[in-house]
Design an enzyme around this catalytic site. Structure first.
Site, PDB file in Angstrom:
ATOM      1  N   SER A   1       0.860  -1.190   0.000  1.00 23.29           N
ATOM      2  CA  SER A   1       0.000   0.000   0.000  1.00 23.29           C
ATOM      3  C   SER A   1       0.889   1.229   0.000  1.00 23.29           C
ATOM      4  O   SER A   1       2.040   1.165   0.468  1.00 23.29           O
ATOM      5  CB  SER A   1      -0.899   0.012   1.241  1.00 23.29           C
ATOM      6  OG  SER A   1      -1.631   1.225   1.335  1.00 23.29           O
TER       7      SER A   1
ATOM      8  N   SER B 227     -11.813  -0.034  -4.725  1.00 20.98           N
ATOM      9  CA  SER B 227     -11.895  -1.119  -3.754  1.00 20.98           C
ATOM     10  C   SER B 227     -12.640  -0.609  -2.532  1.00 20.98           C
ATOM     11  O   SER B 227     -12.579   0.578  -2.193  1.00 20.98           O
ATOM     12  CB  SER B 227     -10.485  -1.576  -3.360  1.00 20.98           C
ATOM     13  OG  SER B 227     -10.509  -2.370  -2.202  1.00 20.98           O
TER      14      SER B 227
ATOM     15  N   TYR C 230      -2.736  -0.642  10.205  1.00 29.16           N
ATOM     16  CA  TYR C 230      -2.701  -0.979   8.786  1.00 29.16           C
ATOM     17  C   TYR C 230      -1.407  -0.486   8.148  1.00 29.16           C
ATOM     18  O   TYR C 230      -0.765  -1.207   7.375  1.00 29.16           O
ATOM     19  CB  TYR C 230      -3.907  -0.358   8.076  1.00 29.16           C
ATOM     20  CG  TYR C 230      -3.987  -0.678   6.601  1.00 29.16           C
ATOM     21  CD1 TYR C 230      -4.435  -1.921   6.165  1.00 29.16           C
ATOM     22  CD2 TYR C 230      -3.620   0.274   5.649  1.00 29.16           C
ATOM     23  CE1 TYR C 230      -4.505  -2.216   4.810  1.00 29.16           C
ATOM     24  CE2 TYR C 230      -3.694  -0.013   4.298  1.00 29.16           C
ATOM     25  CZ  TYR C 230      -4.130  -1.258   3.882  1.00 29.16           C
ATOM     26  OH  TYR C 230      -4.191  -1.547   2.536  1.00 29.16           O
TER      27      TYR C 230
ATOM     28  N   LYS D 297       1.471  -2.834   6.266  1.00 29.43           N
ATOM     29  CA  LYS D 297       1.819  -2.704   4.854  1.00 29.43           C
ATOM     30  C   LYS D 297       3.266  -2.253   4.654  1.00 29.43           C
ATOM     31  O   LYS D 297       3.905  -2.613   3.664  1.00 29.43           O
ATOM     32  CB  LYS D 297       0.847  -1.743   4.166  1.00 29.43           C
ATOM     33  CG  LYS D 297      -0.546  -2.339   3.971  1.00 29.43           C
ATOM     34  CD  LYS D 297      -0.516  -3.610   3.131  1.00 29.43           C
ATOM     35  CE  LYS D 297      -1.901  -4.120   2.802  1.00 29.43           C
ATOM     36  NZ  LYS D 297      -1.872  -5.338   1.935  1.00 29.43           N
TER      37      LYS D 297
END
Length: 254
Positions: free
Chosen positions: A145, A194, A159, A163
């Protein structure tokens, strides 16, 4: 349909929805035999049906990236079904902990993020490499990401850490295994087509308005644009790309 991946077998984890589905369809459209893996048989079957309707070849395999034995079984089943494994895309991932800082991220969210986004990629890599280094090599693309390795924002601590770990894992593994004939790279999407790029309660139309202000490009990336980056890194045209982390985020991290 084009022939860039004709007679090659491609495995895509997290292939039942979103970017994984777009990536699987893109490979199939370029001639690949695609093994689509994930935890939900229903969504995987939908991906396979879409590929078949477009004239492609695909099979669905249920597997959980957090279970190492599942990944080794998945590779064995893919090889049994299609005769080999040439390309793997480790796309399966989750988002947890939106709105939480390092100080208040629930530990359950932390463990889930690490189990799926980091250890899950490691499980997949180990199974894929175990086959590829004994069968002429291959190409692996991990989905990281832009959040974490390339840009940081408040409230997405867990998160971003997970990533960033995927990006570092990719580069370290690439150096370890290029001598085995295996090229390992990553694609780091920004906000894209997404559900992960939607804020809680946000509609796609509202996201479009927000991205006009937040992205230099003025929009999200399409799923097809992310898939195109993955296919490039997996292709012979990227033969000297080793340990690359290709950012596709409309200039957010530029």
């Amino acid at each position: 349909m084009t022939s860039r991946f004709t007679d090659r077998t491609v495995l895509v984890t997290g292939g039942g929805t979103g970017l994984g589905r777009a990536i699987a369809r893109a490979f199939a459209a370029e001639g690949a035999r695609v093994a689509v893996a994930g935890r939900s048989a229903a969504t995987l079957d939908e991906t396979v049906a879409l590929i078949a309707a477009a004239g492609g070849t695909a099979r669905a395999f249920t597997a959980d990236v957090t279970v190492a034995a599942d990944m080794h079984r998945l590779v064995r089943d893919t090889v049994a079904a299609f005769g080999g494994l040439d390309v793997a895309v480790n796309n399966a991932g989750v988002f947890r902990g939106g709105g939480h800082s390092a100080a208040d991220l629930p530990l359950d969210d932390w463990h889930t993020l690490l189990d799926v986004n980091v250890t899950g990629v490691l499980h997949a890599l180990q199974a894929e490499i175990a086959h590829m280094r004994g069968h002429g090599g291959g190409a692996i693309v991990n989905i990281a990401s832009n959040l974490g390795p390339h840009v940081r924002i408040p409230g997405v601590f867990g998160y971003q850490v997970s990533k960033a770990a995927v990006s570092a894992l990719t580069r370290a593994a690439a150096r370890d295994h290029v001598g085995d004939g295996i090229r390992i790279n990553a694609v780091s999407p920004g906000a894209s087509e997404s559900s992960m790029s939607l804020r809680p309660g946000e509609t796609e139309a509202e996201r479009e308005v927000r991205m006009k202000a937040e992205s230099p490009l003025g929009r999200i990336s399409s799923a097809e644009e992310i898939a195109a980056a993955v296919l490039y890194l997996a292709s012979d045209a990227a033969g000297s790309a080793v340990g690359t982390d290709l950012v596709i985020d409309g200039g957010v991290s530029a």
